[in-house]
Design an enzyme around this catalytic site. Sequence first.
Site, mmCIF file in Angstrom:
data_model
loop_
_atom_site.group_PDB
_atom_site.id
_atom_site.type_symbol
_atom_site.label_atom_id
_atom_site.label_comp_id
_atom_site.label_asym_id
_atom_site.label_seq_id
_atom_site.Cartn_x
_atom_site.Cartn_y
_atom_site.Cartn_z
ATOM 1 N N ASP A 31 8.606 -19.658 -4.283
ATOM 2 C CA ASP A 31 9.414 -18.993 -5.031
ATOM 3 C C ASP A 31 10.581 -19.820 -5.826
ATOM 4 O O ASP A 31 10.505 -20.872 -5.642
ATOM 5 C CB ASP A 31 10.305 -18.094 -3.949
ATOM 6 C CG ASP A 31 10.865 -17.031 -4.524
ATOM 7 O OD1 ASP A 31 10.300 -15.897 -4.469
ATOM 8 O OD2 ASP A 31 12.112 -17.124 -4.818
ATOM 9 N N THR A 119 2.777 -5.260 -9.939
ATOM 10 C CA THR A 119 2.214 -3.974 -10.730
ATOM 11 C C THR A 119 2.538 -4.143 -12.152
ATOM 12 O O THR A 119 3.635 -4.688 -12.673
ATOM 13 C CB THR A 119 3.192 -2.695 -10.308
ATOM 14 O OG1 THR A 119 2.922 -2.609 -8.851
ATOM 15 C CG2 THR A 119 3.037 -1.608 -11.030
ATOM 16 N N GLU A 147 -1.304 -3.517 -4.855
ATOM 17 C CA GLU A 147 -0.547 -3.257 -3.530
ATOM 18 C C GLU A 147 -0.272 -1.881 -3.433
ATOM 19 O O GLU A 147 0.177 -1.187 -4.310
ATOM 20 C CB GLU A 147 0.563 -4.139 -3.128
ATOM 21 C CG GLU A 147 1.602 -4.233 -4.060
ATOM 22 C CD GLU A 147 2.797 -3.176 -3.971
ATOM 23 O OE1 GLU A 147 2.623 -2.511 -2.794
ATOM 24 O OE2 GLU A 147 3.447 -2.971 -4.880
ATOM 25 N N LYS A 200 -3.246 1.681 -9.323
ATOM 26 C CA LYS A 200 -1.780 1.634 -8.632
ATOM 27 C C LYS A 200 -0.859 2.401 -9.538
ATOM 28 O O LYS A 200 -0.268 3.122 -8.840
ATOM 29 C CB LYS A 200 -1.556 -0.013 -9.321
ATOM 30 C CG LYS A 200 -0.060 -0.196 -8.955
ATOM 31 C CD LYS A 200 0.055 -0.183 -7.289
ATOM 32 C CE LYS A 200 1.793 -0.173 -7.458
ATOM 33 N NZ LYS A 200 2.407 -0.048 -6.025
ATOM 34 N N ASN A 204 1.209 5.856 -7.765
ATOM 35 C CA ASN A 204 2.588 5.927 -7.502
ATOM 36 C C ASN A 204 2.834 7.293 -8.273
ATOM 37 O O ASN A 204 3.707 8.110 -7.824
ATOM 38 C CB ASN A 204 3.243 5.018 -8.075
ATOM 39 C CG ASN A 204 3.399 3.842 -6.939
ATOM 40 O OD1 ASN A 204 2.820 4.027 -5.851
ATOM 41 N ND2 ASN A 204 4.113 2.684 -7.369
ATOM 42 N N LEU A 246 5.890 15.863 0.204
ATOM 43 C CA LEU A 246 6.480 17.160 0.118
ATOM 44 C C LEU A 246 7.778 17.436 0.365
ATOM 45 O O LEU A 246 8.123 18.355 0.631
ATOM 46 C CB LEU A 246 5.572 17.990 0.681
ATOM 47 C CG LEU A 246 4.035 18.346 0.220
ATOM 48 C CD1 LEU A 246 3.216 19.240 0.625
ATOM 49 C CD2 LEU A 246 4.054 18.300 -1.283
ATOM 50 N N CYS A 256 10.039 0.751 -6.777
ATOM 51 C CA CYS A 256 8.632 1.014 -7.422
ATOM 52 C C CYS A 256 8.769 2.302 -8.280
ATOM 53 O O CYS A 256 8.389 2.107 -9.543
ATOM 54 C CB CYS A 256 7.677 1.082 -6.450
ATOM 55 S SG CYS A 256 7.687 -0.437 -5.099
HETATM 56 C C1 UGA Z 1 5.854 3.366 -2.827
HETATM 57 C C2 UGA Z 1 4.588 3.849 -2.630
HETATM 58 O O1 UGA Z 1 5.031 4.641 -1.410
HETATM 59 C C3 UGA Z 1 3.784 2.596 -2.224
HETATM 60 O O2 UGA Z 1 2.499 3.150 -1.979
HETATM 61 C C4 UGA Z 1 3.635 1.737 -3.233
HETATM 62 O O3 UGA Z 1 2.845 0.563 -2.799
HETATM 63 C C5 UGA Z 1 5.105 1.113 -3.389
HETATM 64 O O4 UGA Z 1 5.909 2.294 -3.791
HETATM 65 C C6 UGA Z 1 5.210 0.186 -4.491
HETATM 66 O O5 UGA Z 1 4.702 0.298 -5.686
HETATM 67 O O6 UGA Z 1 5.151 -0.917 -4.337
HETATM 68 P P1 UGA Z 1 8.311 2.818 -1.586
HETATM 69 O O7 UGA Z 1 8.888 2.566 -3.014
HETATM 70 O O8 UGA Z 1 8.492 1.761 -0.519
HETATM 71 O O9 UGA Z 1 6.685 2.768 -1.835
HETATM 72 O O10 UGA Z 1 8.926 3.837 -1.014
HETATM 73 P P2 UGA Z 1 8.320 5.667 -0.568
HETATM 74 O O11 UGA Z 1 8.242 5.537 0.852
HETATM 75 O O12 UGA Z 1 7.208 5.954 -1.264
HETATM 76 O O13 UGA Z 1 9.593 6.398 -1.024
HETATM 77 C C7 UGA Z 1 9.838 6.485 -2.422
HETATM 78 C C8 UGA Z 1 10.916 7.342 -2.607
HETATM 79 O O14 UGA Z 1 10.799 8.662 -2.332
HETATM 80 C C9 UGA Z 1 12.194 7.356 -1.645
HETATM 81 O O15 UGA Z 1 13.469 7.357 -2.428
HETATM 82 C C10 UGA Z 1 12.207 8.631 -0.680
HETATM 83 O O16 UGA Z 1 13.256 8.808 -0.141
HETATM 84 C C11 UGA Z 1 11.421 9.405 -1.768
HETATM 85 N N1 UGA Z 1 10.726 10.530 -1.103
HETATM 86 C C12 UGA Z 1 9.350 10.161 -0.444
HETATM 87 C C13 UGA Z 1 11.104 11.901 -1.197
HETATM 88 O O17 UGA Z 1 12.178 12.227 -1.685
HETATM 89 N N2 UGA Z 1 10.267 12.942 -0.489
HETATM 90 C C14 UGA Z 1 9.355 12.904 0.250
HETATM 91 O O18 UGA Z 1 8.489 13.399 0.578
HETATM 92 C C15 UGA Z 1 8.960 11.102 0.331
#
Ligand code: UGA
Length: 426
Positions: A31, A119, A147, A200, A204, A246, A256
């Site tokens: 890093d 990504t 990923e 990828k 998303n 949902l 992301c």
């Molecule tokens: C997301 C994807 O879920 C991963 O599969 C992917 O690898 C990652 O991005 C990436 O590209 O590196 P992450 O950003 O850690 O992961 O978070 P998520 O759990 O997907 O949540 C994203 C946002 O959506 C959060 O702000 C969460 O509060 C919101 N969310 C999620 C909702 O508003 N409603 C839902 O039903 C689910």
Amino acid sequence: MANIAVFGAGYIGLVTAACLADLGHTVAVRDIQQDRVDRLRAGEVPIHEPGLGELIARNTERLTFTLNADDALAGAEIVYICVDTPPTMAGDADLSRVWSVVNSLKGATDLRAVVVKSTVPVGTGARVRSVLNEAGLAHVGYAANPEFTAEGRAVADFMTPDRVVIGGSDEATVQLIADLHRGVDGPVEIMDVASAEMVKLASNAALMTKISFMNEIAVLCELTGADVELVAHAVGLDHRIGGHFLQAGIGWGGSCFPKDSEALKQLASNTGHHPQLLNAVIEVNNLQKRRAIQKLKQALGSLEGTQIALLGMTFKPGTDDMRESPSTVLAARLLAEGAKVRCWDPLAAQDLAEPWASTTRHDSPLEAVTGADAVILATAWPELREVSWEQAHGLMRRPVVFDGRNLLDPPAMRTLGFTYMSVGRA
Ligand code: UGA
């Protein structure tokens, strides 16, 4: 077992390195941040990710950390590129960190493959391939291995994934990368590089689309007297749709989705295609945060001079990550409307830049709501369900709650005397 150099010790690089070491490989992590490398060498884990500390501690003999690219590359057969790809001013993905790694590979004599996990736009692999060829590294294979790990469950997502995607043009390289994953419990999908890059971005985008779709349904529920929680649950029971992603609320954020949606939009625009659906998905998400402030204004009138408690700052529970958190937009909007903002979050860092620097930080939800004219629940922290809302009612100046994550029970909150608003529930 392979000798691997992982470039980038962020969320993705560290999890990848620790998991590969746990699978038995020898991994050198490079890093460019001195402080990060120092902390990792001292056995500290600079990010909050469940299980990661244990994994690093368990594999200290196979995991080293360095600032020096040549040290990381000495003896490395495989290079994993896990650097960040933030948006440029134009909204495209900034690949400068990827290129600086690629350009440092010239002297790596043992190298057999370069793998990109960051990504990146579709077409990046083809460009990396020609740069490697020009650098005399035509014999080195190339693979895209995106990923799909979500923060807060990244180690589990690596070790027991829904799928491992490997994109490559030569069989030997693809097999080499597939072999690295022996011990990972999930199907391996092999394809060409461009398709792997697109999987990828499309994955998303599909997840964001599900959330924005349900947020739009939530608005219609409010207008028609339906309850989005009941609707989402029953819709999700259809196995063709599935119940995940949902959850209606104040919208998606994080490191992301916002960046990847913008990068996919620019990728489409660069080809001359107008990505209508994706644009709508992004717009619904932007509006969702602003609707929260409108609802508060309906309940309180002008926000000038009010005290608003903002409970939850991170973009989702279980992480300390503040990047593109919806609550940052809420904090900025509230301050712009003349409100004073009183915040609480169990994991967010203390020394944050604006708009947070203009807010006050409190040690508990009850302390934050003291004297408040309204409360906004912005992150679905389980702690917020445990708050004594009866006590909170007694501490607030006006008992107004906007529950941006539908965490609490509407009849129970109204029985306590709250003016309670949430998302998509009558
Ligand atoms: C997301 C994807 O879920 C991963 O599969 C992917 O690898 C990652 O991005 C990436 O590209 O590196 P992450 O950003 O850690 O992961 O978070 P998520 O759990 O997907 O949540 C994203 C946002 O959506 C959060 O702000 C969460 O509060 C919101 N969310 C999620 C909702 O508003 N409603 C839902 O039903 C689910």
